[in-house]
Design an enzyme around this catalytic site. Structure first.
Site, PDB file in Angstrom:
ATOM      1  N   GLN A 179       0.825  -1.221   0.000  1.00 39.81           N
ATOM      2  CA  GLN A 179       0.000   0.000   0.000  1.00 39.81           C
ATOM      3  C   GLN A 179       0.858   1.271   0.000  1.00 39.81           C
ATOM      4  OE1 GLN A 179      -3.191   0.147  -0.447  1.00 39.81           O
ATOM      5  NE2 GLN A 179      -3.822  -1.965  -0.034  1.00 39.81           N
ATOM      6  N   ALA A 200       1.310  -4.608  -8.437  1.00 39.58           N
ATOM      7  CA  ALA A 200       0.998  -3.655  -9.511  1.00 39.58           C
ATOM      8  C   ALA A 200      -0.416  -3.078  -9.408  1.00 39.58           C
ATOM      9  CB  ALA A 200       1.175  -4.330 -10.868  1.00 39.58           C
ATOM     10  N   THR A 237       7.026 -19.302 -17.037  1.00 35.68           N
ATOM     11  CA  THR A 237       7.136 -18.275 -18.079  1.00 35.68           C
ATOM     12  C   THR A 237       6.599 -16.945 -17.558  1.00 35.68           C
ATOM     13  OG1 THR A 237       6.903 -19.947 -19.770  1.00 35.68           O
ATOM     14  CG2 THR A 237       6.449 -17.684 -20.444  1.00 35.68           C
ATOM     15  N   CYS A 324     -16.532 -12.231   8.600  1.00 34.22           N
ATOM     16  CA  CYS A 324     -17.586 -13.034   9.193  1.00 34.22           C
ATOM     17  C   CYS A 324     -16.944 -14.156  10.001  1.00 34.22           C
ATOM     18  CB  CYS A 324     -18.469 -13.620   8.110  1.00 34.22           C
ATOM     19  SG  CYS A 324     -19.964 -14.310   8.767  1.00 34.22           S
TER      20      CYS A 324
HETATM   21  N1  PLP Z   1      -0.312  -6.516   1.528  1.00 33.68           N
HETATM   22  C1  PLP Z   1      -1.163  -5.502   1.663  1.00 33.68           C
HETATM   23  C2  PLP Z   1      -0.878  -4.429   2.670  1.00 33.68           C
HETATM   24  C3  PLP Z   1      -2.298  -5.429   0.864  1.00 33.68           C
HETATM   25  O1  PLP Z   1      -3.160  -4.417   1.004  1.00 33.68           O
HETATM   26  C4  PLP Z   1      -2.550  -6.472  -0.084  1.00 33.68           C
HETATM   27  C5  PLP Z   1      -3.778  -6.456  -0.899  1.00 33.68           C
HETATM   28  O2  PLP Z   1      -4.812  -6.039  -0.463  1.00 33.68           O
HETATM   29  C6  PLP Z   1      -1.610  -7.498  -0.203  1.00 33.68           C
HETATM   30  C7  PLP Z   1      -0.514  -7.491   0.625  1.00 33.68           C
HETATM   31  C8  PLP Z   1      -1.790  -8.597  -1.208  1.00 33.68           C
HETATM   32  O3  PLP Z   1      -1.519  -8.120  -2.504  1.00 33.68           O
HETATM   33  P1  PLP Z   1      -2.108  -8.854  -3.803  1.00 33.68           P
HETATM   34  O4  PLP Z   1      -3.557  -8.511  -3.883  1.00 33.68           O
HETATM   35  O5  PLP Z   1      -1.330  -8.265  -4.940  1.00 33.68           O
HETATM   36  O6  PLP Z   1      -1.845 -10.303  -3.643  1.00 33.68           O
END
Ligand code: PLP
Length: 382
Positions: A179, A200, A237, A324
């Protein structure tokens, strides 16, 4: 589909139009395999290596230190499990109570396999308990993993200083910067951090593409074995179009970072102010040092899911961290760790903005909130 107001950019972001175009061009015309020796394959290889430079530049790294993955989750898995498998002697992992589930579930899995896990706590503002962090980094600790910008609250930690404590004790650190990348300055040339995960789709790139920064001489065991792609760290790949989209998204995020910090930050502040001014029972959760696009607002006495449903009916996308569990909606582990009053925690809504949002959208949401909340308070008086 009718127009939506998309305030859920910590869940995922809209890809930059240039990213979509570049990816479409590649899928159509540049579909060579980067491992093929012929010219067509080598053209794809060239694209992958250019993208590696672009990703590296965003985090102040060298291209050789970037390993492409399928996203943040895989990067985190490779960082933690890959490191521990390559260094099996120590079996203690330090992390925190407010990590993404990719880290927390990996820790749970390790615990089931005999590792000792220590979760460092946070204070009411979501800041890490510094004394606990320092005490947790004992000499038998194998590895530490910390989040940089929290996905639910946006709370930012000074991970470079935290990692420095670990570095002094010879403990390698992984940072979950999913983030943070593209929003905050990250400089791996200066940060005493060994591994760093980015994704990404959180920075206007495509889903299914991510990267792990691996500091030179850090040994990892691959989790995916097969071909010798990504210097034997990640067989399979390459997702060339995703990688190229990620590279371009990183370059664009880097070059517009200061501008977006100003403009999106102003929109977030306007939204937050507007909601708080009109709603005496609204409270910001984690309002201290934060990433500029996020506000988490707890509506005391209301249920987040009910608010989200009404927002969704009105075309507004936001989210809650509730999960939940045993038939009832529990506040997320993040607000729980922050010890937020349960009446506020149950009504916690995350609004996360991006450069594609406008002041008109903010005005529309600020205007609709009192009526929307009034419907719920009428149903269940607070
Ligand atoms: N780490 C954080 C702080 C995230 O907010 C997220 C996704 O919400 C992830 C890891 C996981 O990333 P990805 O959705 O690319 O697997």
């Amino acid at each position: 589909m009718r127009e939506i107001i998309y305030f859920d950019n910590n869940a995922t972001t809209r890809p930059e139009p240039e990213v979509v175009d570049a990816m479409a061009r590649l899928l159509r015309d540049g579909y060579g395999n980067p491992s093929s020796v012929h010219q067509f394959g080598q053209a794809a290889r060239y694209q992958v290596e250019c993208a590696r430079e672009q990703v590296a530049a965003l985090v102040g790294a060298s291209a050789k230190e970037i390993v492409f993955t399928s996203g943040g989750t895989e990067s985190i898995n490779l960082a933690i499990a890959g490191y521990l498998r390559a260094h099996p002697k120590r079996r203690r992992l330090v992390t925190t109570a407010v990590e993404h589930s990719a880290v927390l579930r990996m820790a749970t899995q390790l615990e089931a396999n005999g590792y000792v896990i220590e979760h460092v706590g946070v204070d009411g503002d979501g800041q890490i308990d510094q004394a606990h962090w320092e005490a947790a980094l004992t000499e038998d600790t194998a590895f530490a993993s910390i989040i940089c910008a929290n996905n639910e609250t946006g709370v930012v930690w000074d991970v470079a200083s935290l990692a420095a404590v670990a570095r002094d004790r010879g403990i390698p650190v992984h940072v979950d910067a999913v983030q943070a990348a593209g929003k905050l300055d990250i400089n791996m040339a200066q940060w005493p951090v060994d591994l760093l995960s980015i994704s990404a789709h959180k920075l206007h790139g495509p889903k299914g593409a991510g990267a792990l920064y691996v500091r030179r001489r850090t040994r990892l065991a691959p989790l995916l074995v097969g071909g010798s792609q990504e210097r034997d760290l990640r067989g399979g790949t390459e997702n060339v179009a995703g990688i190229v989209g990620m590279g371009l998204a990183c370059e664009m995020a880097g070059s517009h970072m200061a501008r977006h910090r100003e403009s999106v930050g102003a929109l977030r502040d306007k939204l937050e102010r507007g909601i708080l001014n009109a709603t005496p029972f609204a409270h910001v959760i984690g309002g201290g040092e934060r990433v500029y696009n996020t506000t988490n607002i707890g509506f005391e006495g209301l249920e987040a899911e009910a608010i989200l449903l009404l927002l969704s009916e009105a075309g507004v996308c936001a989210s809650s961290g509730s999960a939940c569990s045993s038939g009832s909606l529990e506040p997320s582990h993040v607000v729980t760790a922050m010890n937020v009053d349960p009446r506020i925690a149950h009504g916690a809504i995350r609004f996360s903005l991006s450069r594609f949002n406008t002041a008109d959208e903010v005005d529309a949401v600020v205007e609709m909130m009192p009526g929307l909340l009034a419907k719920l308070t009428a149903l269940s008086p607070r």
